[in-house]
Scaffold this motif. Sequence first.
Motif, mmCIF file in Angstrom:
data_model
loop_
_atom_site.group_PDB
_atom_site.id
_atom_site.type_symbol
_atom_site.label_atom_id
_atom_site.label_comp_id
_atom_site.label_asym_id
_atom_site.label_seq_id
_atom_site.Cartn_x
_atom_site.Cartn_y
_atom_site.Cartn_z
ATOM 1 N N VAL A 58 -25.883 -32.727 -6.721
ATOM 2 C CA VAL A 58 -24.999 -33.289 -7.753
ATOM 3 C C VAL A 58 -23.662 -33.667 -7.120
ATOM 4 O O VAL A 58 -23.343 -33.259 -5.998
ATOM 5 C CB VAL A 58 -24.771 -32.290 -8.908
ATOM 6 C CG1 VAL A 58 -26.066 -32.018 -9.653
ATOM 7 C CG2 VAL A 58 -24.172 -31.002 -8.412
ATOM 8 N N ASP A 59 -22.875 -34.420 -7.855
ATOM 9 C CA ASP A 59 -21.562 -34.820 -7.369
ATOM 10 C C ASP A 59 -20.599 -33.636 -7.312
ATOM 11 O O ASP A 59 -20.625 -32.755 -8.186
ATOM 12 C CB ASP A 59 -20.961 -35.886 -8.283
ATOM 13 C CG ASP A 59 -21.700 -37.202 -8.203
ATOM 14 O OD1 ASP A 59 -22.341 -37.457 -7.160
ATOM 15 O OD2 ASP A 59 -21.628 -37.971 -9.183
ATOM 16 N N THR A 60 -19.746 -33.618 -6.317
ATOM 17 C CA THR A 60 -18.675 -32.634 -6.238
ATOM 18 C C THR A 60 -17.817 -32.740 -7.493
ATOM 19 O O THR A 60 -17.562 -33.842 -7.987
ATOM 20 C CB THR A 60 -17.813 -32.912 -4.994
ATOM 21 O OG1 THR A 60 -18.645 -32.810 -3.851
ATOM 22 C CG2 THR A 60 -16.653 -31.940 -4.885
ATOM 23 N N GLY A 61 -17.397 -31.631 -8.005
ATOM 24 C CA GLY A 61 -16.556 -31.623 -9.193
ATOM 25 C C GLY A 61 -17.325 -31.460 -10.487
ATOM 26 O O GLY A 61 -16.745 -31.223 -11.539
ATOM 27 N N THR A 62 -18.643 -31.575 -10.402
ATOM 28 C CA THR A 62 -19.482 -31.374 -11.580
ATOM 29 C C THR A 62 -19.456 -29.899 -11.972
ATOM 30 O O THR A 62 -19.431 -29.028 -11.124
ATOM 31 C CB THR A 62 -20.935 -31.786 -11.250
ATOM 32 O OG1 THR A 62 -20.936 -33.126 -10.806
ATOM 33 C CG2 THR A 62 -21.856 -31.639 -12.443
ATOM 34 N N THR A 63 -19.462 -29.625 -13.262
ATOM 35 C CA THR A 63 -19.597 -28.222 -13.666
ATOM 36 C C THR A 63 -21.060 -27.809 -13.542
ATOM 37 O O THR A 63 -21.959 -28.656 -13.487
ATOM 38 C CB THR A 63 -19.151 -28.010 -15.124
ATOM 39 O OG1 THR A 63 -20.006 -28.765 -15.972
ATOM 40 C CG2 THR A 63 -17.687 -28.388 -15.320
ATOM 41 N N VAL A 64 -21.267 -26.513 -13.532
ATOM 42 C CA VAL A 64 -22.644 -25.999 -13.491
ATOM 43 C C VAL A 64 -23.414 -26.511 -14.708
ATOM 44 O O VAL A 64 -24.558 -26.952 -14.590
ATOM 45 C CB VAL A 64 -22.642 -24.465 -13.423
ATOM 46 C CG1 VAL A 64 -24.039 -23.900 -13.637
ATOM 47 C CG2 VAL A 64 -22.056 -23.999 -12.088
ATOM 48 N N ALA A 65 -22.780 -26.494 -15.874
ATOM 49 C CA ALA A 65 -23.447 -27.000 -17.081
ATOM 50 C C ALA A 65 -23.773 -28.481 -16.921
ATOM 51 O O ALA A 65 -24.865 -28.926 -17.299
ATOM 52 C CB ALA A 65 -22.568 -26.780 -18.302
ATOM 53 N N GLY A 66 -22.866 -29.244 -16.363
ATOM 54 C CA GLY A 66 -23.104 -30.661 -16.132
ATOM 55 C C GLY A 66 -24.279 -30.877 -15.191
ATOM 56 O O GLY A 66 -25.089 -31.791 -15.393
#
Length: 88
Positions: free
Chosen positions: A16-24
Amino acid sequence: MEQPVTISIDSTPVTVDTGTTVAGAMISQGTTAWRSTRNNERPRGLFCGIGACFDCLVTIDSVPNQRACMVRVCEGQQIDTDTAKERA
Ligand code: FES
């Protein structure tokens, strides 16, 4: 541009992209519910998205009861859901 990170969700590698939350990260994989209520086993996942409801709890790097909406992903992070424990 920031580099993507690879995490593990219930032992499945996910990038996933850096800065994404775990929920995201979980939502991006199509997972909308990763817990269930004690009574009636109703599905729970991302609800408020601001750290207020505690519906999104997961285990992150062996630390239980972390709010997935409040924690950003980092390389090598291991996310474990209640759903996976119930399957075991
Ligand atoms: S979705 Fe409500 S605390 Fe995370």
